[in-house]
Design an enzyme around this catalytic site. Structure first.
Site, short mmCIF file in Angstrom:
data_model
loop_
_atom_site.label_atom_id
_atom_site.label_comp_id
_atom_site.label_asym_id
_atom_site.label_seq_id
_atom_site.Cartn_x
_atom_site.Cartn_y
_atom_site.Cartn_z
N ARG A 186 4.55 16.28 -49.20
CA ARG A 186 4.56 17.75 -49.14
C ARG A 186 3.24 18.28 -48.58
O ARG A 186 3.23 19.24 -47.81
CB ARG A 186 4.84 18.34 -50.53
CG ARG A 186 4.95 19.86 -50.51
CD ARG A 186 5.38 20.44 -51.84
NE ARG A 186 4.40 20.22 -52.88
CZ ARG A 186 4.56 20.56 -54.15
NH1 ARG A 186 5.70 21.12 -54.55
NH2 ARG A 186 3.62 20.35 -55.05
N ARG B 150 -16.39 35.58 -38.53
CA ARG B 150 -15.10 35.91 -39.14
C ARG B 150 -14.17 36.40 -38.04
O ARG B 150 -14.47 37.39 -37.36
CB ARG B 150 -15.27 36.99 -40.20
CG ARG B 150 -13.95 37.34 -40.88
CD ARG B 150 -14.05 38.51 -41.84
NE ARG B 150 -12.73 38.85 -42.35
CZ ARG B 150 -11.83 39.62 -41.72
NH1 ARG B 150 -12.13 40.14 -40.55
NH2 ARG B 150 -10.64 39.85 -42.25
N GLU C 229 12.95 31.50 -56.61
CA GLU C 229 12.21 30.61 -57.53
C GLU C 229 11.43 31.49 -58.49
O GLU C 229 11.67 32.70 -58.56
CB GLU C 229 11.30 29.67 -56.74
CG GLU C 229 10.28 30.39 -55.87
CD GLU C 229 9.32 29.46 -55.13
OE1 GLU C 229 9.16 28.30 -55.53
OE2 GLU C 229 8.71 29.93 -54.15
N LYS D 269 2.86 25.16 -49.27
CA LYS D 269 2.08 25.34 -50.51
C LYS D 269 0.72 25.91 -50.09
O LYS D 269 -0.31 25.22 -50.04
CB LYS D 269 1.95 24.01 -51.27
CG LYS D 269 1.60 24.23 -52.74
CD LYS D 269 1.98 23.06 -53.60
CE LYS D 269 1.48 23.18 -55.04
NZ LYS D 269 2.01 24.29 -55.82
N HIS E 24 -9.76 36.42 -37.12
CA HIS E 24 -8.41 35.94 -37.48
C HIS E 24 -8.04 34.72 -36.64
O HIS E 24 -7.34 33.82 -37.10
CB HIS E 24 -7.38 37.05 -37.25
CG HIS E 24 -7.37 38.10 -38.33
ND1 HIS E 24 -8.42 38.95 -38.54
CD2 HIS E 24 -6.44 38.41 -39.26
CE1 HIS E 24 -8.14 39.76 -39.55
NE2 HIS E 24 -6.93 39.44 -40.01
N1 PDD Z 1 2.80 25.69 -58.90
N2 PDD Z 1 7.16 27.28 -56.87
C1 PDD Z 1 5.93 27.81 -56.86
C2 PDD Z 1 5.73 29.14 -56.21
C3 PDD Z 1 4.85 27.13 -57.47
O1 PDD Z 1 3.62 27.66 -57.45
C4 PDD Z 1 5.10 25.88 -58.10
C5 PDD Z 1 4.03 25.11 -58.79
C6 PDD Z 1 6.40 25.36 -58.07
C7 PDD Z 1 6.74 24.03 -58.69
O2 PDD Z 1 6.25 22.99 -57.88
P1 PDD Z 1 5.87 21.57 -58.50
O3 PDD Z 1 7.03 21.08 -59.30
O4 PDD Z 1 5.62 20.71 -57.32
O5 PDD Z 1 4.65 21.79 -59.34
C8 PDD Z 1 7.41 26.09 -57.45
C9 PDD Z 1 1.66 24.94 -59.34
C10 PDD Z 1 1.85 24.25 -60.65
C11 PDD Z 1 0.43 25.82 -59.26
O6 PDD Z 1 0.32 26.50 -58.27
O7 PDD Z 1 -0.44 25.77 -60.13
#
Ligand code: PDD
Length: 286
Positions: free
Chosen positions: A54, A104, A183, A151, A106
């Protein structure tokens, strides 16, 4: 915080308290970076291949070459942080920003050298009695961007939404986009209806949670009924059980959603999955 905590930053291991970064780091100025959070049980890394996959995908999607991870030997760094710190159960946080740029702007310059931070943090998951009791959640419009599968360290919307939940004594906010569940603000969401465990299918609207994947593996191992499908607001409120999943708390039953009581305590299937998860961790890590 213990003074013996060490972090890795750009090739150096130093004390967490004193390690600092340039104000010109694009991670600080623009939230221009990605991260991973990986649970460590008994000094062993949980679902490491999936977490790294990921991370590679997140890097690729923001145009940072994932080859960086091989050059660095990230696994070696993670294991060193685990070894030199006196942690028991904790997580490892990996943060990679695009790096420092002299002005700085963008527009990023192609010669930015990514900043890499690896650090650990102790945490205490919810107790079993908290899990049995279940948690409250609120519903909120998902007003985040349309690349929630990355992420990203740009978490302002998630931060605002999670704080709104927290201010109403709730654990989580469950997000709806165009009337469909995506989610939680920091977790994936599952419902149970008529014995079938359901969760939204992967798309650009939600993070491909590693705990979500782990639970899907457990569900298949135990031959439970499972579907990845659209879940409407009505179906969410009409669920027999709801639970959230994340690396820090793999299964968190939601027993109250806004003003609606979903169940008096954690549902049977949520508790089964919680118990299977604890068994898996005990067998494989303890
Ligand atoms: N967050 N969706 C979002 C928006 C998240 O921030 C997270 C986890 C998850 C679950 O993902 P995973 O199972 O891989 O932890 C779903 C982590 C824990 C954080 O940002 O601290």
């Amino acid at each position: 915080m213990s003074t013996s905590e060490f972090v890795y930053l750009n090739g150096e291991y130093s004390s967490k308290e004193t390690t600092s970064l340039s104000i010109l780091d694009r991670g600080f100025l623009f939230g221009d970076g990605v991260y991973e959070l990986i649970p460590i049980y008994n000094k062993k890394i949980f679902y490491v291949e999936d977490h790294l996959k990921r991370l590679r995908s997140s890097l690729e999607q923001i145009n940072i070459s994932p080859l960086l991870l091989d050059t660095l030997n990230l696994i070696k760094i993670i294991n060193k942080i685990i070894k030199i710190n006196d942690y028991n159960d904790h997580y490892i946080y990996i943060h990679i920003s695009r790096g420092v740029q002299q002005k700085r702007n963008h527009v990023y310059s192609d010669d930015c050298k990514p900043t890499v931070l690896v650090m650990g943090e102790n945490y205490k998951p919810f107790s079993r009695s908290d899990i049995v009791k279940g948690k409250k959640a609120i519903c909120e419009e998902d007003y985040r961007w349309l690349k929630s599968n990355i992420k990203s360290t740009s978490l302002l919307a998630n931060v605002l939404i999670k704080n709104k939940a927290n201010n109403s004594n709730s654990y989580e906010a469950l997000l709806l986009r165009d009337g469909l569940l995506t989610e939680g603000s920091a977790s994936n969401v599952f419902i149970v209806k008529g014995g079938v465990i359901k969760t939204p299918k992967l798309s650009n609207k939600l993070l491909p949670g590693i705990t979500r994947k782990f639970l899907a593996d457990l569900i298949s191992l135990h031959n439970l009924d499972y579907a990845e499908c659209d879940i409407s607001k009505d179906e969410l409120f009409d669920a027999d059980e709801i639970f959230c999943s994340s690396s820090t708390n793999p299964v968190v039953p939601i027993t109250q959603l806004d003003d609606k009581t979903i169940s008096d305590s954690a549902g049977v299937i949520s508790m089964d999955l919680y118990n299977h998860t604890q068994d898996y961790i005990r067998k494989n890590f303890k």
